[in-house]
Scaffold this motif. Structure first.
Motif, PDB file in Angstrom:
ATOM      1  N   ASN A 192       0.848  -1.189   0.000  1.00 53.97           N
ATOM      2  CA  ASN A 192       0.000   0.000   0.000  1.00 53.97           C
ATOM      3  C   ASN A 192       0.884   1.239   0.000  1.00 53.97           C
ATOM      4  O   ASN A 192       1.950   1.252   0.632  1.00 53.97           O
ATOM      5  N   ASP A 193       0.445   2.300  -0.700  1.00 51.87           N
ATOM      6  CA  ASP A 193       1.258   3.510  -0.694  1.00 51.87           C
ATOM      7  C   ASP A 193       1.052   4.274   0.608  1.00 51.87           C
ATOM      8  O   ASP A 193       0.084   4.062   1.350  1.00 51.87           O
ATOM      9  N   VAL A 194       1.977   5.166   0.883  1.00 47.97           N
ATOM     10  CA  VAL A 194       1.991   5.868   2.167  1.00 47.97           C
ATOM     11  C   VAL A 194       0.754   6.747   2.330  1.00 47.97           C
ATOM     12  O   VAL A 194       0.218   6.881   3.437  1.00 47.97           O
ATOM     13  N   ALA A 195       0.269   7.334   1.250  1.00 48.88           N
ATOM     14  CA  ALA A 195      -0.913   8.199   1.337  1.00 48.88           C
ATOM     15  C   ALA A 195      -2.133   7.411   1.797  1.00 48.88           C
ATOM     16  O   ALA A 195      -2.933   7.899   2.611  1.00 48.88           O
ATOM     17  N   ASP A 196      -2.295   6.198   1.292  1.00 46.46           N
ATOM     18  CA  ASP A 196      -3.422   5.371   1.719  1.00 46.46           C
ATOM     19  C   ASP A 196      -3.291   4.967   3.187  1.00 46.46           C
ATOM     20  O   ASP A 196      -4.280   4.912   3.927  1.00 46.46           O
ATOM     21  N   ILE A 197      -2.065   4.668   3.602  1.00 44.49           N
ATOM     22  CA  ILE A 197      -1.841   4.318   5.006  1.00 44.49           C
ATOM     23  C   ILE A 197      -2.145   5.518   5.904  1.00 44.49           C
ATOM     24  O   ILE A 197      -2.743   5.368   6.981  1.00 44.49           O
ATOM     25  N   ALA A 198      -1.785   6.719   5.460  1.00 43.34           N
ATOM     26  CA  ALA A 198      -2.093   7.928   6.232  1.00 43.34           C
ATOM     27  C   ALA A 198      -3.600   8.104   6.387  1.00 43.34           C
ATOM     28  O   ALA A 198      -4.083   8.530   7.451  1.00 43.34           O
ATOM     29  N   ARG A 199      -4.351   7.768   5.335  1.00 40.32           N
ATOM     30  CA  ARG A 199      -5.817   7.846   5.410  1.00 40.32           C
ATOM     31  C   ARG A 199      -6.351   6.871   6.464  1.00 40.32           C
ATOM     32  O   ARG A 199      -7.254   7.204   7.237  1.00 40.32           O
ATOM     33  N   LEU A 200      -5.790   5.666   6.496  1.00 40.67           N
ATOM     34  CA  LEU A 200      -6.180   4.682   7.498  1.00 40.67           C
ATOM     35  C   LEU A 200      -5.812   5.165   8.900  1.00 40.67           C
ATOM     36  O   LEU A 200      -6.595   5.028   9.848  1.00 40.67           O
ATOM     37  N   VAL A 201      -4.628   5.746   9.049  1.00 39.60           N
ATOM     38  CA  VAL A 201      -4.178   6.254  10.345  1.00 39.60           C
ATOM     39  C   VAL A 201      -5.143   7.315  10.866  1.00 39.60           C
ATOM     40  O   VAL A 201      -5.543   7.300  12.034  1.00 39.60           O
ATOM     41  N   ASP A 202      -5.528   8.245   9.999  1.00 43.53           N
ATOM     42  CA  ASP A 202      -6.444   9.312  10.418  1.00 43.53           C
ATOM     43  C   ASP A 202      -7.751   8.730  10.945  1.00 43.53           C
ATOM     44  O   ASP A 202      -8.287   9.200  11.958  1.00 43.53           O
ATOM     45  N   TYR A 203      -8.270   7.718  10.269  1.00 45.61           N
ATOM     46  CA  TYR A 203      -9.534   7.124  10.703  1.00 45.61           C
ATOM     47  C   TYR A 203      -9.353   6.348  12.009  1.00 45.61           C
ATOM     48  O   TYR A 203     -10.146   6.493  12.948  1.00 45.61           O
TER      49      TYR A 203
END
Length: 652
Positions: A44-55
């Motif tokens: 997974n790219d870092v941007a998608d992981i950041a989206r998961l982290v925020d949630y």
């Protein structure tokens, strides 16, 4: 984690699955980044992981990223840069195998020891804790007593797999894929040789088992052992499945959330690590997902029935038997309450005990407990199907459609209090974690014409939290008079209050601190490392040398092992599973003398492997050697690891 806190840790193939894991009750999720994870096709790219982290962080749930392959020297710098990118994205920890990472300039992010670290002893667990690892994933093969011993020797949280597919080898101790195909399990490319059928022969060439999947394990299911695992010292309960689909993660996460919540209700000294509670719109049922039948493996001691020897596929759940076979149709007898659907997947075992699939095009109910189905494939291609054949269902379209819908929501309890101020009103919100926020509204006070209606309207508008992550459990109106407040102003005040509370929650969530290694560096439990230690780069070699190791051999992936070696080490014993263990036959009537644990041979086509039994630790070694063609094809990759190691391999 604090003592008494429990973490339900769910897998995420991608960010969307991770978000649903949170919705279905996970306290944390683990996910692969854009590289260096031990599941090659789950990146997974870092941007998608950041989206998961925020949630996840909205619920104070955590996100752990797998960076758990062994690394070549030329991969160390890219891995270091990735670690910094993930830290900047808000990731809570990295799950690692390669100790070379501890010698790099990493950000102050927690490091967790991956299952590939093969943590089976108190000494190794204590060493990894002292080296700076903040959480340890223990080997799946451990018993409750062994877990207790590790707990006694350590203070960091211990993690244990409670559900999903089982690697037959000790994690990090399987090299068959690398030896035969050049695809390293320690680098995320396992070809799953353990799921293949084998002929098993004894030392005299006699066939002991024919075309059996003797290295294929049933799937892990610790549903009945959760309380015992808690008492043994486990705090993080991990679900396997970074290749699994959305439906699997929803269902299995909800299943274990329900079980753990039941334990938490009975034991107030325990708590979970995240916020909120999940409401499910379905009844969790692990049997609905892909599974090879269930085993609790070695948690309660060695058992004979841990293998899925007939098939590594999903046998499903029994639903009935064949009553009649027509030219294009099959009539099936089922229980009266069984419903078949167009698109269901049925299966059965043929005369050779191989699983045969029978997908349904159309299903028609012809009487109570009787169905006529039209298979997707011609009936002539359904091997050995006959009247009386027992049928299982391994895909239920009704269940699949249920999982495709919204199946859960997660809310955090909040109390609201509306107070008077000199120039208007103030709304105070405090959630179940003690986070609070206050917002104010300047308004001219005007008495309501209908006091009871005004109060009801205020309560109704303040309680409208349906589109938020909060659930109102108490609303207090601390007013001297029944003031009239327009609904639009109350709604704006409520929205501002929720935004302020979310901001307060975000401020309250602290990053997990990086553990500091003990100084001076503690000695490793051994002063010699064989290829089994998976040392594949200079930094890993420096790490072990710093901790007192004198002789270090290169990882198997360096292709310095030219002769026969152990390509797999496992607690599973083929002799025991086939009732040929010397301990099983000792004193048995009709057995003369003692049966020796002599080597057996595994054969799959042209591939041959030797099984060697080490009875003192009760382990099995699968012995073979690196194929010459594999070694030649990977010369370029090996040249990227120009390390001079010193041979110190113990004898097999």
């Amino acid at each position: 984690m604090k003592p008494g806190q429990l973490e339900l840790l769910a897998p995420a193939r991608d960010a969307d699955i991770g978000i649903e894991a949170i919705n279905h009750g996970a306290d944390a999720v683990y996910i692969g980044g854009p590289g260096f994870g031990a599941r090659k096709s789950a990146d997974n790219d870092v941007a998608d992981i950041a989206r998961l982290v925020d949630y996840a962080h909205r619920f104070h749930a955590r996100v752990h990223v797998t960076l758990n392959t062994i690394l070549r020297d030329d991969e160390l710098e890219p891995a270091r840069k990735l670690a910094h990118q993930l830290y900047d994205a808000g990731v809570d920890s990295l799950i690692i195998q390669d100790m070379g990472l501890l010698e790099l300039d990493l950000p102050p992010i927690q490091l967790h020891a991956s299952t590939q670290c093969d943590i089976r002893t108190p000494a190794k667990a204590r060493f990894l804790q002292d080296a700076g690892l903040s959480q340890l994933v223990l080997a799946r093969e451990l018993s409750l007593e062994q877990i207790k011993a590790i707990r006694f020797a350590t203070t960091v949280p211990l993690e244990f797999f409670i559900h999903g597919a089982l690697c037959v080898a000790y994690s990090g101790q399987c090299f068959i894929s690398e030896a035969h195909t050049g695809r390293s399990a320690n680098r995320g490319e396992c070809n799953q040789a353990c799921r293949l059928p084998y002929e098993v022969r004894d030392a005299e060439g006699r066939i002991i088992a024919h075309e059996k999947h003797v290295l294929s394990m049933k799937d892990n299911d610790q549903s009945a052992n959760l309380a015992a695992l808690i008492d043994a010292g486990i705090q993080s309960f991990k679900i396997e499945g970074r290749y699994k689909d959305m439906g699997y993660v929803k269902n299995i996460t909800a299943h274990y959330r329900s079980l753990l919540d039941g334990i938490l209700e009975q034991r107030p000294e325990l708590s979970h690590t995240s916020s909120g509670h999940s409401t499910f719109y379905f009844t969790p049922d692990p049997a609905q997902n892909f599974n090879r039948d269930a085993t609790d493996y070695f948690v309660q001691g060695r058992k004979e029935d841990i293998g899925a020897f007939d098939s590594p596929k999903n046998p499903g759940r029994r639903i009935g038997w064949v009553n009649k076979i027509g030219k294009d149709t099959v009539e099936i007898e089922t229980d009266a309450d069984t419903l078949l659907n167009n698109g269901d997947g049925l299966c059965y075992f043929d005369l050779h005990k191989e699983l045969v699939g029978m997908a349904i095009n159309t299903a028609e109910k012809i009487a109570a407990g009787r169905w006529r189905v039209v298979p997707k494939d011609p009936i002539t291609e359904l091997r050995h199907l006959k009247v009386g054949t027992e049928l299982n269902r391994n895909r239920d379209m009704n269940w699949q459609r249920l999982m495709d819908k919204k199946s859960a929501e997660r809310r955090i309890d909040v109390r609201l209090r509306l107070d008077e101020t000199p120039d208007g009103l103030a709304l105070n919100l405090i959630d179940e974690d003690g986070c609070s926020a206050t917002v104010k509204l300047a308004i001219a006070k005007e008495l309501a014409k209908d006091a009871s209606r005004s109060e009801a309207s205020l309560r109704e508008n303040l309680s409208k939290l349906g589109t938020t992550i909060f659930n109102p459990v108490d609303i207090v109106l601390n007013l001297s008079q029944p003031w009239f407040v327009p609904a639009s102003l109350v709604n704006n005040l409520r929205r501002e209050g929720i935004e302020a509370l979310e901001a307060a929650r975000k401020t309250m969530l602290r990053r997990l601190p990086r553990a500091k290694p003990v100084e001076p560096p503690v000695p490793y439990p051994e002063d010699t490392l064989s290829y089994l230690a998976n040392v594949f780069n200079h930094k890993a070699r420096d790490f072990y040398a710093k901790h007192g190791v004198k002789l270090i051999e290169a990882a198997f992936e360096a292709h310095e092992e030219e002769g026969e070696v152990s390509l797999m080490i496992t607690k599973h014993c083929v002799r025991y599973s086939l009732s040929l263990c010397p301990k099983q036959t000792r004193g048995v009537t009709g057995v003369h003398g003692t049966i020796k644990a002599e080597p057996l041979e595994l054969i799959n086509g042209s591939e041959k492997l030797k099984l060697v039994f080490d009875c003192k630790p009760c382990e099995m070694h699968v012995v073979g050697k690196l194929k010459r063609g594999v070694a030649q094809s990977k010369v370029k990759e090996i040249q990227a690891v120009p390390i001079q190691f010193y041979k110190a391999r113990p004898s097999v």
